[in-house]
Design a protein around this motif. Structure first.
Motif, PDB file in Angstrom:
ATOM      1  N   ILE A  13       0.842  -1.200   0.000  1.00  0.00           N
ATOM      2  CA  ILE A  13       0.000   0.000   0.000  1.00  0.00           C
ATOM      3  C   ILE A  13       0.876   1.248   0.000  1.00  0.00           C
ATOM      4  O   ILE A  13       0.655   2.195  -0.770  1.00  0.00           O
ATOM      5  N   ILE A  14       1.896   1.254   0.864  1.00  0.00           N
ATOM      6  CA  ILE A  14       2.837   2.377   0.896  1.00  0.00           C
ATOM      7  C   ILE A  14       3.551   2.506  -0.440  1.00  0.00           C
ATOM      8  O   ILE A  14       3.760   3.612  -0.965  1.00  0.00           O
ATOM      9  N   HIS A  15       3.918   1.353  -1.015  1.00  0.00           N
ATOM     10  CA  HIS A  15       4.593   1.298  -2.309  1.00  0.00           C
ATOM     11  C   HIS A  15       3.751   2.001  -3.384  1.00  0.00           C
ATOM     12  O   HIS A  15       4.243   2.868  -4.137  1.00  0.00           O
ATOM     13  N   ILE A  16       2.471   1.664  -3.473  1.00  0.00           N
ATOM     14  CA  ILE A  16       1.598   2.234  -4.504  1.00  0.00           C
ATOM     15  C   ILE A  16       1.382   3.728  -4.272  1.00  0.00           C
ATOM     16  O   ILE A  16       1.395   4.535  -5.221  1.00  0.00           O
ATOM     17  N   VAL A  17       1.194   4.109  -3.017  1.00  0.00           N
ATOM     18  CA  VAL A  17       1.020   5.534  -2.700  1.00  0.00           C
ATOM     19  C   VAL A  17       2.248   6.324  -3.129  1.00  0.00           C
ATOM     20  O   VAL A  17       2.135   7.385  -3.777  1.00  0.00           O
ATOM     21  N   LEU A  18       3.439   5.830  -2.795  1.00  0.00           N
ATOM     22  CA  LEU A  18       4.666   6.544  -3.171  1.00  0.00           C
ATOM     23  C   LEU A  18       4.876   6.526  -4.676  1.00  0.00           C
ATOM     24  O   LEU A  18       5.417   7.486  -5.250  1.00  0.00           O
ATOM     25  N   PHE A  19       4.483   5.448  -5.328  1.00  0.00           N
ATOM     26  CA  PHE A  19       4.601   5.341  -6.787  1.00  0.00           C
ATOM     27  C   PHE A  19       3.915   6.535  -7.454  1.00  0.00           C
ATOM     28  O   PHE A  19       4.501   7.221  -8.303  1.00  0.00           O
ATOM     29  N   PHE A  20       2.674   6.798  -7.075  1.00  0.00           N
ATOM     30  CA  PHE A  20       1.940   7.910  -7.691  1.00  0.00           C
ATOM     31  C   PHE A  20       2.385   9.264  -7.142  1.00  0.00           C
ATOM     32  O   PHE A  20       2.405  10.258  -7.873  1.00  0.00           O
ATOM     33  N   ALA A  21       2.764   9.290  -5.845  1.00  0.00           N
ATOM     34  CA  ALA A  21       3.226  10.550  -5.251  1.00  0.00           C
ATOM     35  C   ALA A  21       4.520  11.032  -5.897  1.00  0.00           C
ATOM     36  O   ALA A  21       4.783  12.240  -5.957  1.00  0.00           O
ATOM     37  N   MET A  22       5.326  10.082  -6.411  1.00  0.00           N
ATOM     38  CA  MET A  22       6.596  10.441  -7.050  1.00  0.00           C
ATOM     39  C   MET A  22       6.423  10.796  -8.518  1.00  0.00           C
ATOM     40  O   MET A  22       7.412  11.040  -9.214  1.00  0.00           O
ATOM     41  N   PRO A  79       8.487  -9.757 -13.279  1.00  0.00           N
ATOM     42  CA  PRO A  79       7.071  -9.978 -12.966  1.00  0.00           C
ATOM     43  C   PRO A  79       6.523  -9.076 -11.872  1.00  0.00           C
ATOM     44  O   PRO A  79       5.405  -9.279 -11.406  1.00  0.00           O
ATOM     45  N   PHE A  80       7.303  -8.092 -11.428  1.00  0.00           N
ATOM     46  CA  PHE A  80       6.883  -7.242 -10.325  1.00  0.00           C
ATOM     47  C   PHE A  80       6.269  -5.950 -10.844  1.00  0.00           C
ATOM     48  O   PHE A  80       6.878  -5.245 -11.654  1.00  0.00           O
ATOM     49  N   LEU A  81       5.076  -5.623 -10.357  1.00  0.00           N
ATOM     50  CA  LEU A  81       4.391  -4.413 -10.786  1.00  0.00           C
ATOM     51  C   LEU A  81       4.813  -3.212  -9.940  1.00  0.00           C
ATOM     52  O   LEU A  81       5.346  -3.366  -8.841  1.00  0.00           O
ATOM     53  N   PHE A  82       4.586  -2.016 -10.471  1.00  0.00           N
ATOM     54  CA  PHE A  82       4.863  -0.752  -9.787  1.00  0.00           C
ATOM     55  C   PHE A  82       6.360  -0.555  -9.502  1.00  0.00           C
ATOM     56  O   PHE A  82       6.732   0.082  -8.539  1.00  0.00           O
ATOM     57  N   GLU A  83       7.209  -1.115 -10.368  1.00  0.00           N
ATOM     58  CA  GLU A  83       8.654  -0.948 -10.175  1.00  0.00           C
ATOM     59  C   GLU A  83       9.320  -0.501 -11.476  1.00  0.00           C
ATOM     60  O   GLU A  83      10.176  -1.196 -12.026  1.00  0.00           O
ATOM     61  N   LYS A 137       3.164   7.209 -13.698  1.00  0.00           N
ATOM     62  CA  LYS A 137       1.840   7.123 -14.310  1.00  0.00           C
ATOM     63  C   LYS A 137       1.354   5.676 -14.352  1.00  0.00           C
ATOM     64  O   LYS A 137       2.136   4.735 -14.219  1.00  0.00           O
ATOM     65  N   THR A 138       0.054   5.531 -14.586  1.00  0.00           N
ATOM     66  CA  THR A 138      -0.520   4.183 -14.663  1.00  0.00           C
ATOM     67  C   THR A 138       0.093   3.383 -15.809  1.00  0.00           C
ATOM     68  O   THR A 138       0.150   2.146 -15.745  1.00  0.00           O
ATOM     69  N   SER A 139       0.560   4.057 -16.838  1.00  0.00           N
ATOM     70  CA  SER A 139       1.200   3.363 -17.959  1.00  0.00           C
ATOM     71  C   SER A 139       2.516   2.700 -17.541  1.00  0.00           C
ATOM     72  O   SER A 139       3.038   1.856 -18.276  1.00  0.00           O
ATOM     73  N   GLN A 140       3.051   3.080 -16.374  1.00  0.00           N
ATOM     74  CA  GLN A 140       4.321   2.516 -15.898  1.00  0.00           C
ATOM     75  C   GLN A 140       4.125   1.440 -14.835  1.00  0.00           C
ATOM     76  O   GLN A 140       5.096   0.961 -14.252  1.00  0.00           O
TER      77      GLN A 140
END
Length: 399
Positions: A329-338, A351-355, A341-344
């Motif tokens: 959850i923290i990972h996803i929040v920081l992903f968008f806060a940084m 195989p790991f998402l949001f990285e 985009k959803t395209s990334q």
């Protein structure tokens, strides 16, 4: 009318203190994996002392967790007949493996199509429980279980120097003996871009659990506490002495010998850079030796710190599951806060998402996220620990 007293559950605080401590430390490594990634902390060409320490301190977690699972299995046996204990351990082992493959694999990768299934410490505990259950079902005595544990614990590194031929390239051999981490021999191709990653080879960890099961006899209510503390202390010191001597002279017990490096700091790192995948004798000697000493010296200690550790240690599996999902959850929040985009979101070769490339935090940021994580988790752990104390539903024994 005659009534039969039901054995009362009891918890041993020193076990919960040590278990709680290693559970908190464990989360440092998982936080680093998600938010820091590289450089590799054990690569002498790129590492530095604080980065290596961040990885090294977490080495103590898996061996202690597996060993204490063996201790807990023995304690559980005081409330069950042997066949009941065998059945319980067998079912719980299967449950842990299922949770590893489904809930934890998703919690690590966030990949809804499960491109990779990961077999880590929960698989090692579950598989070891199943093997222990079979030994108990076969009426193996404590001496037999202990002997098997000792042979595996001290002897499995012989396979590092023995040529086992074609069998060494098979999946069963990797699953039981040789696989570890993200090495190629631990990746099983299921086809259609799906894989199983065997991060923990089973048998070396089974040796740790079997010894934990034997040491569980020290915690029977009638056992002399002073004698228990001495046994734990001297065994721990013996394992540390074995680690220092065998490591210094590169005698036996680790496939990666240490050597003098270009700086003193790197030489020290090389000395303590023992092999976790698959776990070597020197790795388990260094880590379990320390854990046994902690179990000895922390027995009877009561203060605010130990009370907090007990809260986490009361519910280790609950904590383990929750910490992966809270991290993500923290990972996803920081992903968008940084600004990503959803395209990334989708993986680029892994195989790991949001990285995506460029995502990550400094090492100081990793420790910041870790502190937030363990602070938040204290409250659900406290609630669930209290719930377990006041409820007796059958499913609680599986969490």
């Amino acid at each position: 009318m005659t009534t039969t007293a039901t054995p009362t559950k009891y918890r041993i605080e020193s076990i919960d203190i040590v278990r709680g401590l290693v559970m908190l430390i464990m989360a440092i490594d998982h936080t680093r994996d998600i938010f820091h990634g590289s450089p590799e902390p054990t690569d002498l060409a790129v590492t530095y002392p604080f980065l290596f320490f961040t990885r090294w301190i977490t080495h103590f977690c898996a061996p202690t967790f597996v060993f204490l699972s063996g201790v807990s299995a023995n304690i559980a046996g005081t409330r069950r007949a042997p066949n009941q204990l065998s059945t319980f351990l067998f079912k719980r082992g299967l449950w842990l493996i299922a949770v590893e493959l489904i809930f934890i694999s998703f919690g690590i990768t966030l990949n809804p199509i499960f491109s990779v299934l990961i077999l880590q410490v929960i698989w090692a505990i579950g598989g070891s429980m199943i093997l222990l259950a079979l030994l108990i079902r076969l009426r193996a005595s404590l001496i037999v279980i202990g002997t098997i544990g000792v042979v595996i614990f001290f002897g499995h590194n012989i396979l590092d120097i023995v040529n086992v031929g074609p069998i060494g390239k098979t999946v069963p051999w990797a699953l039981l003996v040789s696989a570890g981490g993200f090495s190629a021999n631990g990746i099983v191709n299921l086809g259609h871009q799906h894989f199983i990653l065997i991060a923990y080879a089973l048998l070396p960890w089974t040796g740790v659990m079997l010894l934990g099961y034997v040491f569980g006899t020290l915690y029977k209510s009638a056992y002399n506490a002073a004698k228990r503390r001495k046994t734990l202390l001297y065994t721990g010191l013996g394992l540390l002495a074995l680690f220092v001597i065998f490591r210094y002279f590169n005698i036996y017990g680790d496939p990666s010998p240490w050597s003098v490096q270009k700086t003193t700091a790197l030489s020290v790192i090389s000395f303590f850079n023992v092999t976790k995948y698959p776990c070597s004798l020197l790795y388990t000697g260094m880590t379990l030796g320390t854990a046994l000493i902690l179990l000895s010296v922390l027995e009877g200690v009561k203060n605010k710190f130990t009370a907090i550790m007990v809260t986490y240690g009361n519910v280790p599996f609950f904590y383990y599951l929750c910490h992966w999902y809270l991290l993500q959850i923290i990972h996803i929040v920081l992903f968008f806060a940084m600004g990503f985009k959803t395209s990334q979101v989708l993986p680029t070769g892994a195989p790991f998402l949001f990285e995506p490339p460029g995502f990550g935090l400094s090492l100081a940021g990793v420790y910041g996220v870790w502190l937030v994580l363990i602070f938040i988790l204290y409250f659900p752990c406290r609630w669930f620990a209290n719930y377990k104390k006041t409820h007796t539903q059958w499913w609680l024994s599986y969490l």
